[in-house]
Design a protein around this motif. Structure first.
Motif, PDB file in Angstrom:
ATOM      1  N   ARG A  50      31.237   7.428 -22.430  1.00  0.00           N
ATOM      2  CA  ARG A  50      31.621   7.313 -23.809  1.00  0.00           C
ATOM      3  C   ARG A  50      30.958   8.682 -24.462  1.00  0.00           C
ATOM      4  O   ARG A  50      31.593   9.338 -25.510  1.00  0.00           O
ATOM      5  N   SER A  51      29.669   8.697 -24.152  1.00  0.00           N
ATOM      6  CA  SER A  51      28.872   9.802 -24.758  1.00  0.00           C
ATOM      7  C   SER A  51      29.384  11.237 -24.204  1.00  0.00           C
ATOM      8  O   SER A  51      29.437  12.188 -24.899  1.00  0.00           O
ATOM      9  N   GLN A  54      32.877  11.639 -26.062  1.00  0.00           N
ATOM     10  CA  GLN A  54      33.243  11.302 -27.493  1.00  0.00           C
ATOM     11  C   GLN A  54      34.197  10.249 -27.443  1.00  0.00           C
ATOM     12  O   GLN A  54      35.093  10.440 -28.397  1.00  0.00           O
ATOM     13  N   ALA A  55      34.037   9.417 -26.547  1.00  0.00           N
ATOM     14  CA  ALA A  55      35.442   8.376 -26.561  1.00  0.00           C
ATOM     15  C   ALA A  55      35.182   7.062 -27.609  1.00  0.00           C
ATOM     16  O   ALA A  55      34.251   6.982 -27.884  1.00  0.00           O
ATOM     17  N   GLU A  56      36.376   6.757 -27.882  1.00  0.00           N
ATOM     18  CA  GLU A  56      36.402   5.461 -28.830  1.00  0.00           C
ATOM     19  C   GLU A  56      36.028   4.383 -27.886  1.00  0.00           C
ATOM     20  O   GLU A  56      35.373   3.609 -28.302  1.00  0.00           O
ATOM     21  N   ASN A  57      36.649   4.246 -26.784  1.00  0.00           N
ATOM     22  CA  ASN A  57      36.382   2.910 -25.924  1.00  0.00           C
ATOM     23  C   ASN A  57      36.536   3.247 -24.296  1.00  0.00           C
ATOM     24  O   ASN A  57      37.153   4.140 -24.022  1.00  0.00           O
ATOM     25  N   ASP A  83      39.731   5.412 -23.872  1.00  0.00           N
ATOM     26  CA  ASP A  83      40.637   5.704 -25.115  1.00  0.00           C
ATOM     27  C   ASP A  83      40.074   6.662 -26.011  1.00  0.00           C
ATOM     28  O   ASP A  83      38.865   6.601 -26.157  1.00  0.00           O
ATOM     29  N   LYS A  84      41.051   7.590 -26.285  1.00  0.00           N
ATOM     30  CA  LYS A  84      40.508   8.709 -27.278  1.00  0.00           C
ATOM     31  C   LYS A  84      39.471   9.671 -26.737  1.00  0.00           C
ATOM     32  O   LYS A  84      38.360   9.574 -27.193  1.00  0.00           O
ATOM     33  N   GLN A  86      37.643  13.251 -25.588  1.00  0.00           N
ATOM     34  CA  GLN A  86      37.941  14.554 -26.007  1.00  0.00           C
ATOM     35  C   GLN A  86      37.664  15.317 -24.731  1.00  0.00           C
ATOM     36  O   GLN A  86      36.568  15.522 -24.137  1.00  0.00           O
ATOM     37  N   GLN A  91      42.376  16.171 -27.799  1.00  0.00           N
ATOM     38  CA  GLN A  91      41.957  14.590 -27.826  1.00  0.00           C
ATOM     39  C   GLN A  91      43.083  13.800 -26.856  1.00  0.00           C
ATOM     40  O   GLN A  91      44.379  14.325 -26.970  1.00  0.00           O
ATOM     41  N   GLU A  93      44.788  10.723 -25.354  1.00  0.00           N
ATOM     42  CA  GLU A  93      45.063   9.241 -25.996  1.00  0.00           C
ATOM     43  C   GLU A  93      44.326   8.009 -25.205  1.00  0.00           C
ATOM     44  O   GLU A  93      43.632   7.276 -25.498  1.00  0.00           O
ATOM     45  N   LYS A  94      44.870   8.274 -23.729  1.00  0.00           N
ATOM     46  CA  LYS A  94      44.380   7.630 -22.872  1.00  0.00           C
ATOM     47  C   LYS A  94      43.981   8.401 -21.371  1.00  0.00           C
ATOM     48  O   LYS A  94      44.982   8.972 -21.119  1.00  0.00           O
TER      49      LYS A  94
END
Length: 241
Positions: A50-51, A54-57, A83-84, A86, A91, A93-94
């Motif tokens: 995630r870090s 820069q992911a949403e989930n 999800d999302k 970078q 970006q 999406e998946k």
């Protein structure tokens, strides 16, 4: 002085107690390694991904037998859904990853040398990029273009907008498609039309060609892109290692 000699039956009782305690410890370790450790590793890996992206989930599922092998970076199977995320200038999406018999250095997710996955019997990655994400990428690259609108179908992505300079306006229209080349994913421009071409070229410069979206050769997980398919409103990229 007579030293009492421990009776054989007492020694047997002590050994049985020791075996019971040892068995209990082994059961606890086995339960920890199979029931608790995978969850701890999944949470830690999910936070790192995630870090890094820069992911949403992020959802991570890992398994190994015995589970303690996870501490050494070995997973019999691993499934990751992001999800999302970078990736480079786009970006995604998946983003999904499925691996079998994976040996990894999970601490190398911030490196761009492909060292996060050391080996795997199979490794499959899939990324989905939306029309909206491509439009936003073009808006950043064409920062002087206003009111840019993009539409994607199976054959191309077409975008139109305006450039204003010194009180004058130029209409631009461009077309292209997403393709793989040299380990990277590019937006390959096939057409650029500028109404009032002299003015447009003065503002945009020599903007034509391939725009790099992301490069799997310069990423934590190195893979070869096998297929890029465009659909109405999105594109799917598949890679294997």
């Amino acid at each position: 002085m007579v030293v009492p000699v421990q009776q054989p039956e007492n020694i047997g009782v002590c050994m049985r107690r020791f075996c019971v305690v040892l068995a209990a410890v082994l059961v606890i370790l086995a339960a920890f390694s199979q029931l608790v450790l995978p969850g701890l590793m999944e949470n830690r890996l999910g936070s790192s991904i995630r870090s890094a992206l820069q992911a949403e989930n992020v959802t991570v599922n890992m398994s190994a037998l015995p589970g303690l092998r996870l501490l050494a970076g070995h997973a019999d199977s691993i499934d990751i859904v992001v999800d999302k995320a970078q990736l480079g200038d786009i970006q995604v999406e998946k983003l999904t990853l499925h691996g079998e018999n994976v040996q990894a250095d999970f601490s190398a997710l911030d490196k761009r040398d492909g060292s996060a996955i050391r080996s795997a019997d199979s490794l499959e990655m899939t990324g989905t990029i939306t029309q909206q994400a491509l439009q936003e990428m073009l808006e950043k690259k064409l920062d002087k273009v206003e009111k840019l609108e993009a539409v994607m179908d199976r054959d191309k992505l077409a975008a139109s907008g305006q450039v204003k300079f010194m009180g004058r306006t130029a209409e631009i229209h461009l077309e292209g498609r997403v393709l793989a080349k040299d380990g990277g994913v590019y937006f390959h421009m096939t057409q650029l039309d500028i109404r009032n071409a002299v003015f447009g070229q003065a503002v945009l410069g020599n903007f034509f060609g391939d725009i790099l979206l992301f490069d799997l050769y310069s990423s934590p997980v190195r893979a070869e892109i096998e297929d890029v398919e465009q659909y109405d409103g999105y594109v799917v990229i598949r890679a294997k290692s």
